[in-house]
Design a protein around this motif. Structure first.
Motif, PDB file in Angstrom:
ATOM      1  N   PRO A  33      36.510  38.351  35.246  1.00  0.00           N
ATOM      2  CA  PRO A  33      36.705  39.757  35.639  1.00  0.00           C
ATOM      3  C   PRO A  33      36.647  40.023  37.137  1.00  0.00           C
ATOM      4  N   PHE A  34      37.649  40.778  37.587  1.00  0.00           N
ATOM      5  CA  PHE A  34      37.673  41.380  38.921  1.00  0.00           C
ATOM      6  C   PHE A  34      37.602  40.360  40.056  1.00  0.00           C
ATOM      7  N   THR A  40      43.792  53.368  31.936  1.00  0.00           N
ATOM      8  CA  THR A  40      42.989  53.152  33.133  1.00  0.00           C
ATOM      9  C   THR A  40      43.349  51.770  33.657  1.00  0.00           C
ATOM     10  N   TRP A  41      44.008  51.778  34.814  1.00  0.00           N
ATOM     11  CA  TRP A  41      44.667  50.588  35.370  1.00  0.00           C
ATOM     12  C   TRP A  41      43.625  49.710  36.067  1.00  0.00           C
ATOM     13  N   TRP A  42      42.910  48.906  35.278  1.00  0.00           N
ATOM     14  CA  TRP A  42      41.851  48.074  35.828  1.00  0.00           C
ATOM     15  C   TRP A  42      42.389  46.846  36.563  1.00  0.00           C
ATOM     16  N   ASN A  43      43.429  46.217  35.991  1.00  0.00           N
ATOM     17  CA  ASN A  43      43.873  44.906  36.489  1.00  0.00           C
ATOM     18  C   ASN A  43      42.667  43.982  36.670  1.00  0.00           C
ATOM     19  N   TRP A  44      41.802  43.996  35.681  1.00  0.00           N
ATOM     20  CA  TRP A  44      40.549  43.259  35.779  1.00  0.00           C
ATOM     21  C   TRP A  44      40.745  41.748  35.737  1.00  0.00           C
ATOM     22  N   SER A  97      46.616  44.214  33.222  1.00  0.00           N
ATOM     23  CA  SER A  97      45.532  44.278  32.237  1.00  0.00           C
ATOM     24  C   SER A  97      44.829  45.629  32.359  1.00  0.00           C
ATOM     25  N   ALA A  98      45.015  46.464  31.375  1.00  0.00           N
ATOM     26  CA  ALA A  98      44.513  47.838  31.442  1.00  0.00           C
ATOM     27  C   ALA A  98      43.655  48.141  30.226  1.00  0.00           C
TER      28      ALA A  98
END
Length: 342
Positions: A114-115, A233-237, A156-157
């Motif tokens: 993640p992130f 919610t556009w996390w692009n995690w 990835s959202a």
């Protein structure tokens, strides 16, 4: 000396076949059929490219190597099973993603941590640096496979009934996840991870069994989630990688010209797959905004920093679990990004 007239006749017949029918026998021996399987449904936008790969190999080899492509529902294998099916030679080519096989082989989950990345280009640069020294040996040594295609996916959202852009918003929310890392991430951010089969995603969101789902834009589009939820919610995690791998023994058993055809056609399709995803993800997002009326929310710098801090235990656990391999991946990552930051 005792004679064997029947045996003599058989030997004569065999000799005749070898002399008179050698070309026909050779042609028959040259006819090879392979099976290629994918855990994805035909509704995924880029699936025709995998079919094209199979068709191109078959056509270019003039039928000497026929590749039959089977998608989800046409074969008995789940995502993790495909890697072992290729390893064991049950099928010759398999398509899967790191998120599907991370439970079997945690080391391939690096891009799914993640992130780690700020944007797609950073993720692609990292994967390209990792591919030869890191990913290829894992597949070769442990799974008797060679990578044919591998591309990075963005978008990835988290798709839900309300924006989920901070830890307070996530509290008590049941979110569909797809693997240990994503489940741990949701738990650390305050939500409740839930396991839902992709085919049941629409119904689970519609009935409120879950409040939201983690998936890419292709998955959201294929599952028609924006008919039942209206927030992205556009996390692009993470920037997961999708792989196609071939059994090394099956490949080595081919004549050299057929090996070349397999590798060249795979390289050509791989370039198309990456280009398709680079543009296709954004096109699907625009479509969802314009046609489905969804609301798109991003993460503020402060919330992104908070998410990174909260999910750091996942990175630490993964590195401890993967040992020297994990250290190698992070060394390459830091070499790239620490130098870029200078």
């Amino acid at each position: 000396m005792k004679s064997f007239p029947i045996l003599g006749k058989c030997l004569t017949l065999a000799s005749s076949l070898l002399l008179l029918g050698h070309s026909h026998l050779a042609a028959a021996q040259d006819k090879i059929t392979w099976t290629m399987v994918s855990p994805l449904t035909p509704a995924i936008a880029y699936m025709p490219l995998y079919q094209q790969l199979a068709d191109n190999i078959t056509e270019r080899s003039q039928g000497r190597l026929t590749v039959n492509f089977l998608s989800f529902g046409q074969h008995p294998f789940k995502g993790p099973d495909i890697l072992t099916a290729v390893r064991d030679g049950v099928v010759q080519i398999g398509n899967s993603a790191d998120v599907y096989v991370s439970s079997l082989e945690p080391a391939v989950a690096f891009m799914g941590l993640p992130f780690l990345f700020d944007n797609l280009e950073q993720a692609k640069t990292t994967f390209n640096a990792l591919k030869e020294p890191y990913y290829q040996p894992i597949f070769a040594d442990k799974y008797q496979s060679e990578l044919l295609t591998s591309f990075v996916i963005s978008g990835s959202a988290i798709h839900a009934k309300k924006p989920l852009d901070n830890s307070d918003a996530l509290k008590g929310q049941k979110i569909r996840v797809f693997g240990k890392e994503s489940g741990d991430m949701i738990r650390l951010l305050g939500g409740e991870p839930a396991t839902v089969a992709f085919g049941e995603l629409y119904t689970a969101l519609q009935r409120g069994t879950i409040d939201g789902a983690l998936t890419g834009m292709d998955g959201a589009n294929a599952a028609r989630v924006y008919e039942v939820v209206d927030n992205n919610t556009w996390w692009n995690w993470s920037y997961p990688v999708e792989f196609t791998f071939v059994n090394r023994q099956a490949l080595a058993a081919l004549p050299e010209d057929l090996q070349t055809i397999v590798r060249e056609e795979a390289a050509s399709i791989n370039a198309e797959l990456q280009a398709n995803r680079d543009l296709g993800t954004m096109r699907l997002l625009i479509k969802a905004i314009e046609q489905d009326g969804i609301t798109v929310t991003g993460l503020s710098a402060a919330n992104l920093a908070d998410f990174r801090t909260r999910t750091q235990p996942i990175l630490d656990e993964w590195q401890g679990k993967t040992g020297a391999l994990g250290e190698q991946a992070f060394a390459i990552y830091h070499q790239l990004h620490d130098s870029a930051a200078q």
